[in-house]
Motif scaffolding. Structure first.
Motif, PDB file in Angstrom:
ATOM      1  N   ILE A 101       0.968  -1.258  -0.056  1.00 63.24           N
ATOM      2  CA  ILE A 101      -0.091   0.012   0.035  1.00 63.24           C
ATOM      3  C   ILE A 101       0.745   1.325  -0.031  1.00 63.24           C
ATOM      4  CG2 ILE A 101      -1.723   1.261   1.375  1.00 63.24           C
ATOM      5  CD1 ILE A 101      -2.394  -1.616   2.518  1.00 63.24           C
ATOM      6  N   PRO A 102       0.484   2.129  -0.882  1.00 59.96           N
ATOM      7  CA  PRO A 102       1.326   3.465  -0.919  1.00 59.96           C
ATOM      8  C   PRO A 102       1.608   3.981   0.613  1.00 59.96           C
ATOM      9  CG  PRO A 102      -0.511   3.726  -2.371  1.00 59.96           C
ATOM     10  CD  PRO A 102      -0.555   2.426  -1.795  1.00 59.96           C
ATOM     11  N   PRO A 103       2.657   4.410   0.972  1.00 56.87           N
ATOM     12  CA  PRO A 103       2.888   4.857   2.246  1.00 56.87           C
ATOM     13  C   PRO A 103       2.150   6.270   2.185  1.00 56.87           C
ATOM     14  CG  PRO A 103       4.824   5.199   1.028  1.00 56.87           C
ATOM     15  CD  PRO A 103       3.856   4.369   0.256  1.00 56.87           C
ATOM     16  N   GLY A 104       1.550   6.688   3.433  1.00 55.50           N
ATOM     17  CA  GLY A 104       0.799   7.897   3.269  1.00 55.50           C
ATOM     18  C   GLY A 104      -0.755   7.777   2.983  1.00 55.50           C
ATOM     19  N   LEU A 105      -1.092   6.914   2.443  1.00 59.02           N
ATOM     20  CA  LEU A 105      -2.409   6.524   2.146  1.00 59.02           C
ATOM     21  C   LEU A 105      -3.227   5.755   3.283  1.00 59.02           C
ATOM     22  CD1 LEU A 105      -4.789   6.989   0.257  1.00 59.02           C
ATOM     23  CD2 LEU A 105      -4.096   4.766  -1.012  1.00 59.02           C
ATOM     24  N   LYS A 106      -4.106   6.406   4.025  1.00 57.26           N
ATOM     25  CA  LYS A 106      -4.860   6.036   5.104  1.00 57.26           C
ATOM     26  C   LYS A 106      -6.240   5.850   4.942  1.00 57.26           C
ATOM     27  CE  LYS A 106      -1.235   5.951   8.225  1.00 57.26           C
ATOM     28  NZ  LYS A 106      -0.216   6.788   7.508  1.00 57.26           N
ATOM     29  N   PHE A 107      -6.919   5.254   5.722  1.00 61.90           N
ATOM     30  CA  PHE A 107      -8.427   5.052   5.923  1.00 61.90           C
ATOM     31  C   PHE A 107      -8.768   5.292   7.361  1.00 61.90           C
ATOM     32  CE2 PHE A 107     -12.721   3.729   5.213  1.00 61.90           C
ATOM     33  CZ  PHE A 107     -12.945   4.423   4.040  1.00 61.90           C
ATOM     34  N   ALA A 164      -2.768   6.646  -6.503  1.00 69.12           N
ATOM     35  CA  ALA A 164      -1.814   6.669  -5.512  1.00 69.12           C
ATOM     36  C   ALA A 164      -1.545   4.921  -5.387  1.00 69.12           C
ATOM     37  CB  ALA A 164      -2.059   6.985  -4.169  1.00 69.12           C
ATOM     38  N   MET A 165      -2.538   4.026  -5.795  1.00 71.50           N
ATOM     39  CA  MET A 165      -2.454   2.711  -5.520  1.00 71.50           C
ATOM     40  C   MET A 165      -2.037   2.104  -6.818  1.00 71.50           C
ATOM     41  SD  MET A 165      -4.144   1.937  -2.852  1.00 71.50           S
ATOM     42  CE  MET A 165      -5.036   0.271  -2.619  1.00 71.50           C
ATOM     43  N   LYS A 166      -2.098   2.818  -8.052  1.00 75.09           N
ATOM     44  CA  LYS A 166      -1.585   2.072  -9.278  1.00 75.09           C
ATOM     45  C   LYS A 166      -1.360   3.407 -10.211  1.00 75.09           C
ATOM     46  CE  LYS A 166      -3.531  -0.921 -12.758  1.00 75.09           C
ATOM     47  NZ  LYS A 166      -4.483  -1.921 -13.319  1.00 75.09           N
ATOM     48  N   PRO A 167      -0.207   3.435 -10.493  1.00 75.72           N
ATOM     49  CA  PRO A 167       0.433   4.824 -11.197  1.00 75.72           C
ATOM     50  C   PRO A 167      -0.178   4.954 -12.544  1.00 75.72           C
ATOM     51  CG  PRO A 167       2.392   3.299 -10.568  1.00 75.72           C
ATOM     52  CD  PRO A 167       0.965   2.494 -10.325  1.00 75.72           C
ATOM     53  N   GLU A 168      -0.475   6.118 -12.618  1.00 74.93           N
ATOM     54  CA  GLU A 168      -1.254   7.058 -13.663  1.00 74.93           C
ATOM     55  C   GLU A 168      -2.757   6.423 -14.159  1.00 74.93           C
ATOM     56  OE1 GLU A 168       1.421   8.031 -16.942  1.00 74.93           O
ATOM     57  OE2 GLU A 168       2.937   8.586 -15.469  1.00 74.93           O
TER      58      GLU A 168
END
Ligand code: HEC
Ligand code: CU
Length: 477
Positions: A355-361, A431-435
């Motif tokens: 999981i990309p760092p910084g992405l929170k729920f 953020a989860m999957k580039p572009e």
């Protein structure tokens, strides 16, 4: 270092390299090996490969033996004058023309034979599947059955399947290594590939890949093939043909299940739903991310798919049958047809992407599928996604979500299909999957493609709204 020491050193390197290669090739698990074919087409190509490898090895060994012999036998000795020089030899020239020609015949005959077999049209009565490559996911349509899915296909064993390969944008390539292939997926052109999965491989999962560079997320453009028995296939088709099922939303609903960040362990359901204690126990026992049908969701690190729960009462009253007729009439949370059992999916087919760092729920949120249905149907989602049975959702830019709850992975195999990953995906897909084409939708999230923050003016969704949508989507079995 003198010459012989160097030679010895090289020899020991070569020895270690040979050992490594031997060790790797003795390892049992080769889930993506193309050398263990499980279809007729795969075996044809494998036969050719074996034949050419054998011939090539014979030629290689002969040439090397002669070469080494000549090097040593005729090397320059001391006090030796210039040896006699020759020019032209008809015999020799005939020999070195004929021998390669004969070798080429031995290569050409099986090669041409294999080309004719593999390029022929599929046998009549084959199962047709229309494959469309998109940046960066696969759309699969079964035209004979009216079934559309994404990134996951079911194939009955023993029946030839004929893939019609098209691209919606750039060039891709379609490859499930253990089944057969690969074949390019080209814009403005239809390519074909067919094969017949062996009857011995029922109840298996195979990895598939895009194997032609197609942009930033090319490496994240995967698919899964489930080879099942003809009966299981019929049942699966029957289920997929049905409009979206809403999930079991009983009169006592909403039962709750908070969504933790995916790196935390499985959370516990709050009491309320009739099934909750059993569900929690099951989840704990299996390490499975838990999903209470129709309502909020729980995710753990375990890439599990929500298990079907008991069917409950009809949500028609709550939804307003006029507005979402098909959704409202569907009442069961149990998948309507066969679905490959989640616990039998082998590890190699389960995504392990970080999981990309910084992405929170926000932890502990409770989703409500009724609210989720309304939010989804009023948000940008419907412009890109189709959900059969939800007349608002008719978009075709993104995957068909009619039965998204029955898939094992999302985002072309990049993440497991659990509530927690779904929540993060909807919050910030880019953020989860580039572009990726799906925009960042979470309020205050940074969209790395637009290089801007999502605001409420641009339709940003709160974590609560996302949790509701997740409850809705996971109910779509
Ligand atoms: C601009 C078009 C667009 C919009 C708007 C959009 N999506 Fe998507 N969505 C996509 C595309 C394209 C993909 C495939 C991404 C990939 O895997 O590369 C996708 C993938 C998904 C997936 C994963 C499906 C699968 O099987 O892999 C889910 C779930 C999803 N979207 C939900 C939503 C929701 C919920 C919304 C609204 C809040 C939404 N999308 C809005 C285009 C869109
Ligand atoms: Cu690609």
């Amino acid at each position: 270092m003198n010459g012989s020491a160097r030679l010895r050193r090289l020899a020991s390197y070569a020895f270690v390299a040979a050992l490594v290669v031997a060790a790797i090739s003795c390892n049992e698990a080769h889930p993506n090996s193309t050398l263990t074919p499980h279809t007729d087409l795969g075996r044809e190509i494998d036969f050719l490969w074996d034949r050419l490898l054998l011939l090539g090895t014979i030629v290689f060994v002969l040439v090397e033996v002669v070469l080494i012999y000549v090097v040593f036998r005729y090397r320059r000795r001391e006090n030796q004058g210039t040896p006699p020089q020759t020019h032209g030899s008809t015999k020799l020239e005939i020999a070195w023309t004929l021998i390669p020609a004969v070798i080429l015949v031995f290569i050409a005959v099986p090669t041409v034979r294999t080309i004719f077999i593999t390029q022929a049209q599929a046998a009549p009565g084959s199962l047709e599947i229309d494959v469309t490559g998109h940046q960066w996911w696969w759309e699969f349509r079964y035209p004979d059955y009216g079934v559309t899915t994404a990134n996951e296909i079911y194939l009955p064993v023993g029946r030839t399947v004929n893939f019609r390969l098209r691209s919606a944008d750039v060039i891709h390539s379609f490859w499930a290594p253990q089944l057969g292939g690969k074949r390019d997926v080209i814009t403005n052109r239809t390519n074909y590939i067919w094969y017949t999965p062996d009857t011995s491989i029922a109840a298996n999962v195979w990895n598939g890949f895009c194997v032609e560079f197609c942009g930033a997320s090319h490496a994240n453009m995967r698919f899964r093939v489930f080879t099942v028995t003809p009966q299981q296939f019929e049942s699966w088709v029957a289920g997929q043909k049905m409009p979206a099922r809403f999930g079991a939303v009983g009169p006592a609903a909403p039962t709750t299940g908070p969504i933790p960040p995916p790196h935390e362990g499985p959370a516990v359901t709050t009491p309320g739903g009739p099934n909750s204690p059993t569900q929690a126990a099951q989840a704990a026992a299996h390490g499975i991310a838990q999903q209470s049908s129709g309502t909020g969701a729980v995710g753990g690190t375990q890439p599990a798919i929500p298990r079907p729960q008991n069917a409950e009462a009809n949500p028609r009253a709550r939804l307003g049958a006029a507005q979402f007729p098909s959704v409202a009439t569907a009442s069961a949370g149990v998948a309507p047809g066969y679905i490959f059992p989640r616990e039998k999916v082998p590890d190699y087919a389960i995504p392990h992407s970080p999981i990309p760092p910084g992405l929170k729920f926000t932890a502990g949120l409770t989703g409500n599928a009724h609210r989720g249905l309304k939010i989804f149907s009023g948000a940008a989602c419907i412009g890109c996604h189709t959900i059969a049975g939800n007349p608002m959702a008719m978009g075709t830019t993104g995957p068909n979500l009619t039965h998204v709850g029955s898939r094992i992975a999302i985002a072309a195999g990049r993440f497991p299909n659990t509530a927690a990953y779904l929540a993060l995906w909807i919050k910030n897909a880019r953020a989860m999957k580039p572009e990726v084409i799906m925009p960042t939708l979470g309020l205050d999230e940074y969209d790395p493609v637009l290089k801007a923050k999502v605001t409420s003016a641009t339709g940003g969704l709160t974590d609560q709204q996302i949790a509701d949508i997740v409850a809705y989507l996971t109910a779509l079995k």
